[in-house]
Design an enzyme around this catalytic site. Sequence first.
Site, PDB file in Angstrom:
ATOM      1  N   CYS A   7      38.780 106.332  25.367  1.00  0.00           N
ATOM      2  CA  CYS A   7      37.622 105.564  24.886  1.00  0.00           C
ATOM      3  C   CYS A   7      36.351 106.407  24.772  1.00  0.00           C
ATOM      4  CB  CYS A   7      37.382 104.384  25.844  1.00  0.00           C
ATOM      5  SG  CYS A   7      35.855 103.492  25.498  1.00  0.00           S
ATOM      6  N   LYS A  49      43.466  92.866  29.697  1.00  0.00           N
ATOM      7  CA  LYS A  49      42.574  91.838  30.282  1.00  0.00           C
ATOM      8  C   LYS A  49      43.146  91.289  31.595  1.00  0.00           C
ATOM      9  CE  LYS A  49      40.016  92.134  26.530  1.00  0.00           C
ATOM     10  NZ  LYS A  49      39.028  93.213  26.573  1.00  0.00           N
ATOM     11  N   VAL A  89      36.093  98.778  29.017  1.00  0.00           N
ATOM     12  CA  VAL A  89      35.783 100.010  29.740  1.00  0.00           C
ATOM     13  C   VAL A  89      34.662 100.728  28.983  1.00  0.00           C
ATOM     14  CG1 VAL A  89      37.978 100.414  30.902  1.00  0.00           C
ATOM     15  CG2 VAL A  89      37.710 101.176  28.525  1.00  0.00           C
ATOM     16  N   SER A 131      28.262 101.266  28.820  1.00  0.00           N
ATOM     17  CA  SER A 131      28.077 102.712  28.955  1.00  0.00           C
ATOM     18  C   SER A 131      26.603 103.125  29.067  1.00  0.00           C
ATOM     19  CB  SER A 131      28.749 103.447  27.789  1.00  0.00           C
ATOM     20  OG  SER A 131      28.248 103.023  26.542  1.00  0.00           O
TER      21      SER A 131
HETATM   22  N1  GSH Z   1      29.325  98.329  24.569  1.00  0.00           N
HETATM   23  C1  GSH Z   1      30.421  98.788  25.384  1.00  0.00           C
HETATM   24  C2  GSH Z   1      31.636  99.042  24.517  1.00  0.00           C
HETATM   25  C3  GSH Z   1      32.866  99.413  25.333  1.00  0.00           C
HETATM   26  C4  GSH Z   1      34.173  99.233  24.546  1.00  0.00           C
HETATM   27  O1  GSH Z   1      34.209  98.633  23.452  1.00  0.00           O
HETATM   28  N2  GSH Z   1      35.276  99.749  25.107  1.00  0.00           N
HETATM   29  C5  GSH Z   1      36.576  99.549  24.499  1.00  0.00           C
HETATM   30  C6  GSH Z   1      37.472 100.780  24.598  1.00  0.00           C
HETATM   31  S1  GSH Z   1      36.855 102.134  23.652  1.00  0.00           S
HETATM   32  C7  GSH Z   1      37.319  98.444  25.214  1.00  0.00           C
HETATM   33  O2  GSH Z   1      37.270  98.343  26.423  1.00  0.00           O
HETATM   34  N3  GSH Z   1      38.018  97.604  24.448  1.00  0.00           N
HETATM   35  C8  GSH Z   1      38.797  96.506  24.939  1.00  0.00           C
HETATM   36  C9  GSH Z   1      38.847  95.396  23.908  1.00  0.00           C
HETATM   37  O3  GSH Z   1      38.310  95.559  22.814  1.00  0.00           O
HETATM   38  O4  GSH Z   1      39.448  94.363  24.210  1.00  0.00           O
HETATM   39  C10 GSH Z   1      29.970 100.048  26.129  1.00  0.00           C
HETATM   40  O5  GSH Z   1      29.094 100.750  25.621  1.00  0.00           O
HETATM   41  O6  GSH Z   1      30.449 100.293  27.244  1.00  0.00           O
END
Ligand code: GSH
Length: 256
Positions: A37, A64, A77, A90
């Site tokens: 990620c 999840k 994450v 983040s």
């Molecule tokens: N705004 C969040 C975005 C985090 C994000 O989208 N992470 C993705 C992986 S790259 C995730 O956990 N996706 C799970 C999903 O979409 O269900 C940040 O900056 O931490």
Amino acid sequence: MSVPDAQFHPHATGVAAETVAKHQDPQDVVFWAGWFCPFVQRVWIALEERGIPYQYKEVNPYKKEKHFLDINPKGLVPAVEYQGKALYESLVLLEFLEEAYPSQSTSLFPSDPYDRAIARLWIDHISKNYLPNNWRLTQSQTKEKQDEAREALYEAQRKLVQQVKGPYFFGEKFSIVDAVVAPWIARDWVITENRGYERVAVGEAWVKYAKALCERPSVKKTTSEREHYEPIYGRYLRDEAQSEVAKAVRSGKTLP
Ligand SMILES: N[C@@H](CCC(=O)N[C@@H](CS)C(=O)NCC(=O)O)C(=O)O
């Protein structure tokens, strides 16, 4: 319910696997991460740059599972448990680590308040202009839409690089702005090989900046082997991904 996105290589590989192996002991900072990620990589870069002790824990955010939803109700994450208390997002995590570890190693924020504000302004530009167009270019299926997204991405990158003092954003010292953008530059082979993107089309200054970031040890140490990213990005390139990011891009909403 499991989505197709949940199927991918289960852990970091290559140099990143060595970094993970060094961070297994319990620490105040438990870093809930997904090796693939880019949002995770931002925080991972900061932890490595600043030498903050952390325990790396791999999680598949697409599953999840309850234990993870208890840490981050959004189910995304990266997340961090600090002395047992949970945090996520983040950019929030980067600010938190900066404040919780003010004296650890060197700060990633400039010391001057004006420059700190400048860092936040350009991080905002990355969030609002660079990232959405990068994802849009990846997911777009028609030439017309790809051309439009590619031009918008070039434009966002040109604006950013005009501010770069070189080799890093604020000059010699690697900063928070560099940590925030590096993961997308390290993955630009996806759009280079599939969407006609070229670093040189942004300009020579971008080529140099991108090279400096990709060669930064903290970026290399948190990057896995390319072959394991390919099936993940293949789903974005075919616009089949069901992640929150992919759904937001498809429906023209802001990124999660
Ligand atoms: N705004 C969040 C975005 C985090 C994000 O989208 N992470 C993705 C992986 S790259 C995730 O956990 N996706 C799970 C999903 O979409 O269900 C940040 O900056 O931490």
